[in-house]
Write a protein that holds these residues in place. Structure first.
Motif, short mmCIF file in Angstrom:
data_model
loop_
_atom_site.label_atom_id
_atom_site.label_comp_id
_atom_site.label_asym_id
_atom_site.label_seq_id
_atom_site.Cartn_x
_atom_site.Cartn_y
_atom_site.Cartn_z
N UNK A 60 0.83 -1.19 0.00
CA UNK A 60 0.00 0.00 0.00
C UNK A 60 0.87 1.24 0.00
N UNK A 61 0.44 2.26 -0.74
CA UNK A 61 1.14 3.55 -0.72
C UNK A 61 0.11 4.66 -0.71
N UNK A 62 0.47 5.76 -0.11
CA UNK A 62 -0.43 6.91 -0.03
C UNK A 62 -0.57 7.52 -1.42
N UNK A 63 -1.78 7.83 -1.78
CA UNK A 63 -2.04 8.46 -3.08
C UNK A 63 -1.35 9.82 -3.14
N UNK A 64 -0.75 10.12 -4.27
CA UNK A 64 -0.10 11.42 -4.43
C UNK A 64 -1.11 12.56 -4.42
N UNK A 65 -2.38 12.27 -4.65
CA UNK A 65 -3.44 13.28 -4.63
C UNK A 65 -3.93 13.58 -3.21
N UNK A 66 -3.48 12.83 -2.22
CA UNK A 66 -3.95 13.04 -0.85
C UNK A 66 -3.33 14.28 -0.21
N UNK A 67 -2.16 14.68 -0.64
CA UNK A 67 -1.52 15.85 -0.06
C UNK A 67 -1.10 15.60 1.37
N UNK A 68 -1.05 16.66 2.17
CA UNK A 68 -0.62 16.56 3.57
C UNK A 68 -1.78 16.63 4.54
N UNK A 69 -2.96 16.23 4.11
CA UNK A 69 -4.12 16.26 4.99
C UNK A 69 -4.31 14.91 5.65
N UNK A 70 -5.28 14.84 6.55
CA UNK A 70 -5.59 13.56 7.19
C UNK A 70 -6.59 12.76 6.37
N UNK A 71 -7.11 13.33 5.30
CA UNK A 71 -8.06 12.64 4.41
C UNK A 71 -7.27 11.93 3.32
N UNK A 72 -6.71 10.80 3.65
CA UNK A 72 -5.81 10.10 2.73
C UNK A 72 -6.39 8.78 2.26
N UNK A 73 -6.09 8.45 1.03
CA UNK A 73 -6.39 7.12 0.52
C UNK A 73 -5.07 6.45 0.16
N UNK A 74 -5.08 5.14 0.23
CA UNK A 74 -3.93 4.36 -0.15
C UNK A 74 -4.32 3.45 -1.31
N UNK A 101 -9.02 3.56 2.83
CA UNK A 101 -8.86 4.73 3.68
C UNK A 101 -7.68 4.48 4.61
N UNK A 102 -6.71 5.38 4.64
CA UNK A 102 -5.54 5.16 5.48
C UNK A 102 -5.86 5.18 6.97
N UNK A 143 -8.62 3.90 8.27
CA UNK A 143 -9.36 2.67 8.55
C UNK A 143 -8.93 1.63 7.51
N UNK A 144 -7.74 1.08 7.65
CA UNK A 144 -7.18 0.24 6.58
C UNK A 144 -7.75 -1.16 6.46
N UNK A 145 -8.83 -1.45 7.15
CA UNK A 145 -9.42 -2.79 7.06
C UNK A 145 -10.05 -3.06 5.70
N UNK A 146 -11.24 -2.50 5.44
CA UNK A 146 -11.90 -2.77 4.16
C UNK A 146 -11.25 -2.00 3.01
N UNK A 147 -11.34 -2.56 1.83
CA UNK A 147 -10.78 -1.91 0.64
C UNK A 147 -11.71 -2.13 -0.55
N UNK A 148 -11.69 -1.18 -1.45
CA UNK A 148 -12.39 -1.34 -2.73
C UNK A 148 -11.43 -1.94 -3.72
N UNK A 149 -11.94 -2.65 -4.70
CA UNK A 149 -11.10 -3.27 -5.71
C UNK A 149 -11.63 -2.90 -7.09
#
Length: 59
Positions: free
Chosen positions: A11-25, A37-38, A40-46
């Motif tokens: 997993x890596x942080x999306x470059x579009x997430x910036x420096x906020x706490x609203x991040x996707x991986x 969601x970084x 809540x890393x349990x569930x993921x979309x595919x």
């Protein structure tokens, strides 16, 4: 000797997430791309690779 098991997604942080706490991986999976969601890393979309590429191109 046991055959090797599946490797954990990288997993890596999306470059579009910036420096906020609203991040996707994102992570490349076997035949799909995973998105989660970084905070809540349990569930993921595919997504298929083609649909994820279309999503990225639509920005």
């Amino acid at each position: 000797m046991n055959p090797p098991g599946p490797t954990a997604p990288r997993w890596r942080k999306s470059s579009r997430s910036g420096n906020t706490t609203n991040c996707v991986e994102v992570a490349p999976l076997d035949r799909t791309i995973g998105v989660r969601d970084s905070k809540n890393p349990g569930p993921a979309l595919s997504f298929t690779r083609a649909s994820f590429a279309t999503f990225l191109a639509a920005r």
